[in-house]
Design a protein around this motif. Structure first.
Motif, mmCIF file in Angstrom:
data_model
loop_
_atom_site.group_PDB
_atom_site.id
_atom_site.type_symbol
_atom_site.label_atom_id
_atom_site.label_comp_id
_atom_site.label_asym_id
_atom_site.label_seq_id
_atom_site.Cartn_x
_atom_site.Cartn_y
_atom_site.Cartn_z
ATOM 1 N N GLU A 189 1.242 6.455 -6.984
ATOM 2 C CA GLU A 189 0.079 7.054 -7.522
ATOM 3 C C GLU A 189 0.646 8.886 -7.428
ATOM 4 O OE1 GLU A 189 -2.860 5.964 -4.700
ATOM 5 O OE2 GLU A 189 -2.991 4.124 -5.917
ATOM 6 N N HIS A 190 1.494 9.028 -6.367
ATOM 7 C CA HIS A 190 1.813 10.522 -6.377
ATOM 8 C C HIS A 190 2.710 10.826 -7.551
ATOM 9 C CE1 HIS A 190 3.263 14.015 -4.346
ATOM 10 N NE2 HIS A 190 4.416 13.748 -4.636
ATOM 11 N N LEU A 191 3.507 9.748 -8.141
ATOM 12 C CA LEU A 191 4.351 10.128 -9.109
ATOM 13 C C LEU A 191 3.427 10.285 -10.443
ATOM 14 C CD1 LEU A 191 7.391 8.224 -8.567
ATOM 15 C CD2 LEU A 191 7.157 10.474 -8.374
ATOM 16 N N VAL A 192 2.829 9.276 -10.673
ATOM 17 C CA VAL A 192 1.931 9.405 -11.727
ATOM 18 C C VAL A 192 0.670 10.533 -11.911
ATOM 19 C CG1 VAL A 192 0.149 7.938 -13.080
ATOM 20 C CG2 VAL A 192 1.848 6.678 -12.022
ATOM 21 N N SER A 193 0.275 10.682 -10.929
ATOM 22 C CA SER A 193 -0.441 11.771 -10.685
ATOM 23 C C SER A 193 0.208 13.382 -11.167
ATOM 24 C CB SER A 193 -1.285 12.167 -9.377
ATOM 25 O OG SER A 193 -0.387 12.758 -8.458
ATOM 26 N N HIS A 194 1.468 13.229 -10.889
ATOM 27 C CA HIS A 194 2.199 14.553 -11.360
ATOM 28 C C HIS A 194 2.860 14.433 -12.701
ATOM 29 C CE1 HIS A 194 2.058 15.711 -7.057
ATOM 30 N NE2 HIS A 194 2.703 16.785 -7.440
ATOM 31 N N GLY A 195 2.234 13.404 -13.556
ATOM 32 C CA GLY A 195 2.697 13.375 -14.575
ATOM 33 C C GLY A 195 3.929 12.743 -15.171
ATOM 34 N N ARG A 196 4.495 11.903 -14.147
ATOM 35 C CA ARG A 196 5.753 11.158 -14.515
ATOM 36 C C ARG A 196 5.153 9.891 -15.272
ATOM 37 N NH1 ARG A 196 9.647 14.903 -13.011
ATOM 38 N NH2 ARG A 196 8.799 16.129 -11.482
ATOM 39 N N ARG A 197 6.076 9.560 -16.086
ATOM 40 C CA ARG A 197 5.718 8.571 -17.053
ATOM 41 C C ARG A 197 6.904 7.456 -17.075
ATOM 42 N NH1 ARG A 197 1.695 9.878 -15.883
ATOM 43 N NH2 ARG A 197 0.025 10.719 -17.078
ATOM 44 N N GLU A 236 -2.139 -0.010 -13.880
ATOM 45 C CA GLU A 236 -3.604 0.663 -13.896
ATOM 46 C C GLU A 236 -3.321 2.055 -14.795
ATOM 47 O OE1 GLU A 236 -4.194 1.228 -9.820
ATOM 48 O OE2 GLU A 236 -4.823 -0.672 -9.360
ATOM 49 N N ALA A 237 -2.197 2.636 -14.685
ATOM 50 C CA ALA A 237 -2.065 3.686 -15.612
ATOM 51 C C ALA A 237 -1.694 3.432 -16.958
ATOM 52 C CB ALA A 237 -0.870 4.727 -14.581
ATOM 53 N N ARG A 239 7.030 -3.815 -1.990
ATOM 54 C CA ARG A 239 7.296 -2.408 -2.531
ATOM 55 C C ARG A 239 7.042 -2.340 -4.018
ATOM 56 N NH1 ARG A 239 11.097 0.000 2.330
ATOM 57 N NH2 ARG A 239 9.781 -0.617 3.829
ATOM 58 N N VAL A 240 7.824 -3.174 -4.607
ATOM 59 C CA VAL A 240 8.019 -3.519 -6.173
ATOM 60 C C VAL A 240 6.598 -3.909 -6.728
ATOM 61 C CG1 VAL A 240 8.903 -4.895 -8.060
ATOM 62 C CG2 VAL A 240 10.264 -3.882 -6.470
ATOM 63 N N ALA A 241 5.848 -4.829 -5.980
ATOM 64 C CA ALA A 241 4.404 -5.296 -6.350
ATOM 65 C C ALA A 241 3.534 -4.234 -6.476
ATOM 66 C CB ALA A 241 3.984 -6.286 -5.593
ATOM 67 N N GLY A 242 3.568 -3.144 -5.151
ATOM 68 C CA GLY A 242 2.606 -2.009 -5.241
ATOM 69 C C GLY A 242 2.905 -1.118 -6.274
ATOM 70 N N LEU A 243 4.236 -0.892 -6.700
ATOM 71 C CA LEU A 243 4.470 0.070 -7.678
ATOM 72 C C LEU A 243 3.851 -0.448 -9.097
ATOM 73 C CD1 LEU A 243 6.434 2.124 -9.061
ATOM 74 C CD2 LEU A 243 8.363 0.775 -8.720
ATOM 75 N N ARG A 244 4.203 -1.816 -9.297
ATOM 76 C CA ARG A 244 3.787 -2.406 -10.640
ATOM 77 C C ARG A 244 2.173 -2.342 -10.804
ATOM 78 N NH1 ARG A 244 8.436 -6.629 -11.453
ATOM 79 N NH2 ARG A 244 9.397 -5.400 -13.048
ATOM 80 N N THR A 245 1.653 -2.495 -9.621
ATOM 81 C CA THR A 245 0.201 -2.540 -9.589
ATOM 82 C C THR A 245 -0.320 -1.160 -10.133
ATOM 83 O OG1 THR A 245 -0.004 -3.844 -7.656
ATOM 84 C CG2 THR A 245 -1.981 -2.711 -8.340
ATOM 85 N N VAL A 246 0.288 0.059 -9.627
ATOM 86 C CA VAL A 246 -0.034 1.451 -10.073
ATOM 87 C C VAL A 246 0.141 1.497 -11.150
ATOM 88 C CG1 VAL A 246 0.145 3.897 -9.596
ATOM 89 C CG2 VAL A 246 -0.118 2.335 -7.853
ATOM 90 N N LEU A 247 1.450 1.001 -11.894
ATOM 91 C CA LEU A 247 1.869 1.584 -13.103
ATOM 92 C C LEU A 247 0.944 0.336 -14.248
ATOM 93 C CD1 LEU A 247 5.629 1.125 -12.859
ATOM 94 C CD2 LEU A 247 4.195 3.241 -13.145
ATOM 95 N N GLY A 298 0.780 -1.313 -0.007
ATOM 96 C CA GLY A 298 0.052 0.021 -0.043
ATOM 97 C C GLY A 298 0.962 1.251 -0.189
ATOM 98 N N GLY A 299 1.982 1.357 0.751
ATOM 99 C CA GLY A 299 2.825 2.414 0.826
ATOM 100 C C GLY A 299 3.440 2.777 -0.540
ATOM 101 N N ALA A 300 3.894 1.679 -1.200
ATOM 102 C CA ALA A 300 4.349 1.779 -2.478
ATOM 103 C C ALA A 300 3.240 2.116 -3.433
ATOM 104 C CB ALA A 300 5.000 0.570 -3.132
ATOM 105 N N ARG A 301 2.120 1.978 -3.361
ATOM 106 C CA ARG A 301 1.171 2.387 -4.136
ATOM 107 C C ARG A 301 1.010 4.097 -4.000
ATOM 108 N NH1 ARG A 301 -1.959 -2.363 -3.155
ATOM 109 N NH2 ARG A 301 -3.287 -0.993 -1.784
ATOM 110 N N LEU A 302 0.946 4.220 -2.800
ATOM 111 C CA LEU A 302 0.796 5.757 -2.398
ATOM 112 C C LEU A 302 1.921 6.400 -3.036
ATOM 113 C CD1 LEU A 302 0.119 5.902 1.509
ATOM 114 C CD2 LEU A 302 -1.291 6.468 -0.305
#
Lengths: 332, 332
Positions: free
Chosen positions: B167-175, B202-203, B192-200, B160-164
DNA sequence: GTGTCGCACGAAAACGCTTTCGGCAAGATG
DNA sequence: CATCTTGCCGAAAGCGTTTTCGTGCGACAC
């Protein structure tokens, strides 16, 4: 799991079992043997509460701190806990968080739990008000010195530590030594300056500029390094008040193209591994021996419990940890 | 200062005094009044040892840790100590230092002291062998998860922390987001890798290169940043496994002339103030809420003492702390 | 006046252990 | 053989508290 279980299994009375387990003399060795075997077989653990209740010793000391979050209290706590463990004692931990009400509350709580003694860990090493008159059991002050000279305080030897650092620099031929440190409201900062000056005087040297007092942060280290280099561009060593400051100083020096240690040697203080060992380059620094300080406090507390109380101030020596940020000067 | 003193001063029997002080029903209110007054006048403190001995509750819990020196155990300890203090309970602290013999010794010691329950703090967040079968009182595992699913474990929500963070990075337009972290033997790193990948996912984004596993140090951060930039020079954000790594990454990026956050955003993990707040620039990072984790562990332990034991794994949510190392990308 | 009930209280037991003290047996001394 | 010493052991007291159980007393109903 009670003593009477052990006694009946060994075929003796409770009284005899008690004496056998406690090593009293008036027990035949064969009997003692049987009792010990029975106790082992039942994996008997004496009920410390009842024991303490009777003999007046709970084998517990209260450790009262003001800021467990800081990085000084923990090593002291570790050293104390270890030393107490060797004596089969335990530590009841209370963090007053700098609040006087909490502190009084904890003192009462710990006394109600019949702790045998107190160790009071200071949050900085300023003088701190004595609590001894509120506490009817032995008290030892660690890290910060009590205001009452009849108390016993174990503190870090900041002056001696600074001397170690300064002698190291001087013996490597450094002659233009600057000093960047934390707020001058800290006794530790002032004592370190005093130690540094002593060594420089003995070597017929003068400090490069005045000591730069600021805060205990990398940020200040970075800033102060620029100030110092502007005022004294020929400085060949910087002694820093702690490792964070030193890391900041190293950062700025690198940015300005000074080689460490070839052009400028840097020395830190505290040996906080995360900063000191991971710095570029790894920092020579002074280790406060805080674990030893905690152990010393415990040993004096145990002595006080045995009736041989001490008083005054004991200074725990530091120790120089040499890494790559110091060494002989090298011409470019 | 004993109960019988109070009783005689109030003119009642010891038994009545005991009942009055403990709020039992069968005492006339006038009598209760007198007893309470007498107790107050004598500033009577019940002898907790005898109390615990009889009623079976010592109002003490054992806190067993494996590495108090690390930076995770302390905040948990603080949170636990605070939560226990609110319930008039105390913590007996033991640091096994990763040694199984010491750990068994401490378990025996704490049990002999009749602690009401245990909190076992892990030294990493790998699974750790359950100790519950050795301990006849309630146990709660904090930070590290027990191997036995019938135990109750309170752990940090790394995914969950990694998702936070992501999401913060993605919402600021980082790609083009890279990831540099610690050893892949750490469950925390993998989660943390898993959380990161989930968000990526989704985007509809892909991670820039593979996650770079290394160690939890600045040194690795500095090195890995060079690797990442060499492989993916267009990276516009780097999510780091902890704040030390992030500080190292920031160091290298600055050295290579990349602006933070204009060219590359950096985000850390742990919110270890000394590194995160003092970094150049100060780091956006994820706070683990470890104090809250300690408090949660205590609350579940207290519930277990009241007979409502829980089981399974509770994930303590983290919280994003935004500082200056992230923000919208800016064209140069 | 008698019987019943309930309340307030205290005597005493219990907790697990240490410690004191007395007793018993074996050996030493006269 | 009588006496004294010595070495071991167990009965019992004591620690400070809670808890159980019994007692006495007043109130109330009949």
């Amino acid at each position: 799991m009670t003593l009477s279980d052990v006694a009946s299994r060994a075929g003796v009375s409770i009284a005899t079992a008690s004496k056998a387990l406690n090593g009293r003399a008036e027990v035949a060795s064969a009997t003692r043997e049987r009792v010990l075997r029975a106790a082992a077989e039942l994996s008997f653990q004496p009920n410390v509460l009842a024991t303490g209740l009777i003999s007046g010793r709970t084998r517990t000391v209260g450790l009262l701190t003001d800021e467990l979050g800081g990085r000084f209290a923990i090593p002291i706590l570790l050293g104390a806990e270890n030393a107490l463990g060797n004596g089969q004692m335990s530590v009841l931990l209370c963090d007053a968080r700098g609040d006087a009400i909490r502190r009084q509350h904890y003192i009462r709580t710990l006394l109600a739990r019949q702790v045998d003694g107190f160790i009071v860990v200071g949050d900085s090493n300023e003088l701190r008000p004595s609590l001894t008159q509120d506490i009817p059991v032995p008290v030892v002050y660690a890290y910060a010195e009590s205001t009452d000279p009849r108390d016993l305080s174990i503190v870090a030897d900041d002056e001696g530590g600074a001397r170690l650092a300064a002698e190291h620099l001087v013996s490597h031929g450094r002659r233009r030594i600057g000093h960047i440190t934390g707020p001058d409201t800290y006794r530790a900062a002032r004592d370190r300056v005093a130690g540094l000056r002593t060594v420089l005087n003995e070597a017929a040297l003068r400090l490069a500029g005045e000591p730069l007092y600021g805060e205990w942060s990398q940020r200040w280290g970075r800033h102060a390094a620029r100030l110092l280099l502007a005022a004294r561009p020929d400085v060949d060593a910087i002694f820093c008040g702690n490792d964070q400051v030193a890391a900041g100083v190293a950062d700025t020096l690198r940015g300005l193209g000074r080689r460490i240690p070839d052009d400028v040697a840097i020395i830190g203080y505290d040996n906080w591994e995360f900063f000191a060992a991971d710095c570029r380059p790894p920092l020579t620094t002074v280790d406060l021996n805080l674990e030893q300080l905690g152990a010393t406090a415990v040993n004096h507390l145990l002595a006080a419990l045995d009736g041989t109380a001490d008083a005054g101030v004991i200074r725990q020596q530091g120790r120089l940890v040499v890494r790559e940020s110091t060494g002989p000067a090298v011409q470019s």
